[in-house]
Design a protein around this motif. Structure first.
Motif, mmCIF file in Angstrom:
data_model
loop_
_atom_site.group_PDB
_atom_site.id
_atom_site.type_symbol
_atom_site.label_atom_id
_atom_site.label_comp_id
_atom_site.label_asym_id
_atom_site.label_seq_id
_atom_site.Cartn_x
_atom_site.Cartn_y
_atom_site.Cartn_z
ATOM 1 N N UNK A 114 77.047 -2.943 -12.781
ATOM 2 C CA UNK A 114 76.011 -3.291 -13.957
ATOM 3 C C UNK A 114 75.087 -4.486 -13.439
ATOM 4 N N UNK A 115 73.764 -4.442 -13.502
ATOM 5 C CA UNK A 115 72.963 -5.339 -12.873
ATOM 6 C C UNK A 115 71.708 -5.871 -13.710
ATOM 7 N N UNK A 116 71.427 -7.214 -13.780
ATOM 8 C CA UNK A 116 70.127 -7.490 -14.054
ATOM 9 C C UNK A 116 69.213 -7.987 -13.022
ATOM 10 N N UNK A 117 67.910 -7.294 -13.268
ATOM 11 C CA UNK A 117 66.844 -7.588 -12.202
ATOM 12 C C UNK A 117 65.598 -8.170 -12.951
ATOM 13 N N UNK A 118 65.051 -9.259 -12.512
ATOM 14 C CA UNK A 118 64.046 -9.805 -12.968
ATOM 15 C C UNK A 118 62.844 -9.782 -12.362
ATOM 16 N N UNK A 119 62.644 -9.630 -10.982
ATOM 17 C CA UNK A 119 61.601 -9.492 -10.051
ATOM 18 C C UNK A 119 61.062 -8.220 -9.508
ATOM 19 N N UNK A 120 62.054 -7.293 -9.033
ATOM 20 C CA UNK A 120 61.829 -6.236 -8.421
ATOM 21 C C UNK A 120 62.703 -5.007 -9.008
ATOM 22 N N UNK A 121 62.198 -3.902 -8.684
ATOM 23 C CA UNK A 121 63.096 -2.674 -9.081
ATOM 24 C C UNK A 121 64.619 -2.945 -8.343
#
Length: 287
Positions: A114-121
């Motif tokens: 489970x991940x949160x990405x803010x800047x890139x795919x």
């Protein structure tokens, strides 16, 4: 004691068992370091699965901790043997950033990510062209290494289609990351189309956090939660310019789980991601 998993999980299992046996025997880290004639940091890294240990040192510690049951000793030594195996990512050892081999091993052994990405795919969802553009931006003067790192990222993506147990991936991604034309308009348009395709897999879930949402629980930055087989603790992975951080303490893990749950609740339902992807793709093409 659980014994399944790949070499990275086995190394963590070995370390956890050695730590448990040390504490059970009433020994301190400094005592173990003195006994093996090594540093306390070496013992600490072994017990957290971050450093290797020789078989004879494992047997020495087991004897010193008072373990006399042959079957118990054999179980620990089998875990040690399995932990010495090299994963496929070892072939990229010369070019991987510090700590990335550890992450690749954890990711390969995980059942749920489970991940949160803010800047890139997210790396597991990137096209080759998009990945090349991202990696090249970080190291513009090393094209040979960039090509190898793109291949490394491509091999990681096989986790999503491995059989019989594909990795279950749930990503919450910022809308702004999807509007950033990494690699140019054509590369980004292809990336958006790829996202629409790969998120149709039953084991992949994508939620897009609208920029209009404002503040939310994860503004401090990207992170990942790696979940393994039962009885193997969840690991939090945080990547930053200052380096990679792995958190395993129950309090830290629980905090990140709560943060991810808040993110999932704040973002639109996964079913809405396809609509927004199509909208952003059209706008990208028309710009």
């Amino acid at each position: 004691m659980a014994t399944a998993g790949g070499p990275t999980v086995r190394r963590r299992q070995l370390g956890a068992e050695l730590r448990r046996l040390r504490e059970q025997a009433g020994r301190r880290i400094e005592d173990a370091a003195t006994h093996l004639e090594c540093s306390m940091s070496k013992i600490s890294r072994v017990e957290t699965g971050q450093a290797p240990i020789k078989a004879r040192d494992v047997r020495d510690l087991l004897e010193w901790y008072g373990i006399a049951d042959p079957q118990r000793i054999e179980t620990v030594m089998q875990i040690h043997k399995d932990a010495q195996q090299q994963g496929w990512w070892a072939h990229y050892g010369d070019v991987l950033p510090s700590g990335m081999a550890t992450y690749a091993g954890l990711e390969a052994d995980a059942q749920v990510l489970r991940s949160y990405e803010s800047m890139v795919v997210h790396g597991l969802l990137q096209t080759e062209d998009y990945a090349h553009a991202v990696i090249a931006a970080f190291q513009p003067n090393r094209p040979d290494e960039t090509d190898q790192l793109v291949r490394f990222r491509k091999e990681r993506q096989a986790l999503l289609t491995r059989q019989p147990d594909p990795l279950e991936l749930w990503v919450v991604m910022e809308e702004s990351a999807l509007r950033r034309p990494v690699g140019g308009k054509e590369v980004m348009t292809a990336q958006l189309r790829h996202l629409a395709e790969v998120t149709a897999l039953p084991n992949v879930t994508l939620q897009i956090m609208p920029t209009s949402k404002g503040a939310h629980a994860a503004l401090s930055g990207a992170f990942s939660l790696l979940e393994f087989e039962p009885h193997t603790p969840t690991v939090v992975y945080v990547n930053s310019m200052a380096g990679n951080v792995y958190l395993e303490k129950e309090r830290d893990v629980r905090s990140f789980i709560q943060t991810f749950d808040l993110l999932r609740a704040a973002a639109p339902d996964p079913q809405e991601a396809a609509v927004l992807l199509e909208q952003i793709t059209r706008e990208m093409q028309d710009s």
